[in-house]
Design an enzyme around this catalytic site. Structure first.
Site, PDB file in Angstrom:
ATOM      1  N   ASP A  21      11.175   8.046 -14.118  1.00  0.00           N
ATOM      2  CA  ASP A  21      12.432   8.567 -14.642  1.00  0.00           C
ATOM      3  C   ASP A  21      12.891   7.636 -15.749  1.00  0.00           C
ATOM      4  OD1 ASP A  21      14.837  10.136 -14.796  1.00  0.00           O
ATOM      5  OD2 ASP A  21      15.877   8.612 -13.625  1.00  0.00           O
ATOM      6  N   SER A  22      13.969   8.038 -16.444  1.00  0.00           N
ATOM      7  CA  SER A  22      14.511   7.179 -17.494  1.00  0.00           C
ATOM      8  C   SER A  22      15.296   6.003 -16.918  1.00  0.00           C
ATOM      9  CB  SER A  22      15.434   7.996 -18.408  1.00  0.00           C
ATOM     10  OG  SER A  22      16.527   8.509 -17.666  1.00  0.00           O
ATOM     11  N   CYS A  84      12.503  13.330 -13.411  1.00  0.00           N
ATOM     12  CA  CYS A  84      13.445  13.376 -14.530  1.00  0.00           C
ATOM     13  C   CYS A  84      13.465  14.795 -15.067  1.00  0.00           C
ATOM     14  CB  CYS A  84      13.001  12.397 -15.626  1.00  0.00           C
ATOM     15  SG  CYS A  84      13.991  12.469 -17.132  1.00  0.00           S
ATOM     16  N   CYS A 196      19.923  17.074 -13.187  1.00  0.00           N
ATOM     17  CA  CYS A 196      19.529  15.730 -13.614  1.00  0.00           C
ATOM     18  C   CYS A 196      19.455  14.884 -12.356  1.00  0.00           C
ATOM     19  CB  CYS A 196      20.559  15.153 -14.594  1.00  0.00           C
ATOM     20  SG  CYS A 196      20.270  13.418 -15.011  1.00  0.00           S
ATOM     21  N   HIS A 198      19.959  11.894 -11.862  1.00  0.00           N
ATOM     22  CA  HIS A 198      21.060  10.940 -11.724  1.00  0.00           C
ATOM     23  C   HIS A 198      22.231  11.542 -10.933  1.00  0.00           C
ATOM     24  CE1 HIS A 198      19.034   8.744 -14.957  1.00  0.00           C
ATOM     25  NE2 HIS A 198      19.894   7.742 -14.796  1.00  0.00           N
TER      26      HIS A 198
END
Length: 276
Positions: A21-22, A84, A196, A198
């Protein structure tokens, strides 16, 4: 034309699962994989140097995603989980090309879209990064399975930076969430997809906004279950590993990542700085 049958007989159940993931968002998926598959070794790459992916060009996202994929293949991973949504929406085909059928690839959009499509949902909302919303992949994927579902997507670009800066349960995130979820695009939704990885870190605050009016989809759980099904199908589940190893690579070491990863995985994890 017949599709080529996948052959993963060269892989072993003892090999690790690769996840990327980022930043910290993919940890929500990794945490569910750990819970559902407690004997699996995990290698996680957080591209914290380049976050947020949602503000990057498609070409940049493809470059980052394929480099990380090749790195995880070099680490002998038996499966790649693109944890992601932005990378999935913009670089899934290129990741598949990099893998070239050597290992299974699991993304975070298609399993969720398929599950939502076959359940009772009429008006579905999606909140995600700009790059994910611009790709339209959620709408395409859901309507591929069920053309009657209405899908409204809203870009919510301030959420990832707020999460990466550690503003969880904070007046800043409360204000951002209220501002986004009160948008007219989401006015009539019955179901909300957190598009997302996150965003599940804010799931309690999002549910608090809606009360019981809207069902919020638990995407990490769906993705982890899909991974389990794929590994089981190809006899790649590891059931004999009493002390699994969790190794985390970061392209930029951040305090917030360290804090959340240790909370999810315990203090004995390996955190390593790695620039590709």
């Amino acid at each position: 034309m017949k599709t080529k049958k996948q052959d993963y007989s060269h892989l072993s159940p003892s090999q690790p699962i690769g996840i990327f993931d980022s930043g910290v968002g993919g940890l929500t998926v990794a945490k569910e994989i750990k819970r559902l598959l407690p004997h699996e070794d995990l290698i996680y790459f957080g591209d914290t140097k380049h976050l947020p992916y949602g503000e990057k060009s498609k070409e940049a996202i493809i470059e980052y995603s394929t480099k990380i994929t090749n790195f995880l293949l070099e680490q002998n991973c038996k499966a790649i989980v693109i944890a992601c949504n932005t990378a999935t929406a913009n670089a899934l085909n290129e990741v598949m090309q990099s893998v070239a059928g050597k290992v299974p690839v699991i993304d975070v959009i298609n399993p969720v879209a398929e599950k939502v499509s076959y359940e009772i949902h009429n008006n579905v909302g999606v909140i995600a990064t700009k790059a994910t919303v611009n790709s339209g992949l959620y709408k395409k994927s859901i309507r591929k399975h069920n053309k009657w579902i209405k899908v409204d997507e809203l870009a919510t670009p301030l959420l990832v930076p707020a999460i990466e800066e550690g503003f969880k349960n904070h007046p800043i995130t409360h204000a951002i969430i209220y501002n986004y979820l009160s948008n007219s695009k989401l006015k009539n939704i019955e179901t909300l997809i957190l598009g997302c990885t996150h965003y599940p870190l804010l799931i309690d605050e999002i549910k608090q906004y809606y009360g019981n009016r809207v069902r919020v989809i638990d995407s990490p759980n769906i993705v982890a279950n899909h991974l389990k099904i794929i590994l089981d199908k190809y006899n790649l589940l590891n059931d004999h590993n009493p002390k699994p190893n969790y190794h985390f690579y970061l392209s930029d070491l951040t305090k917030n990542f360290e804090k959340i990863s240790k909370k999810f995985f315990g203090k004995s994890i390996d955190l390593e700085f790695k620039v590709l």
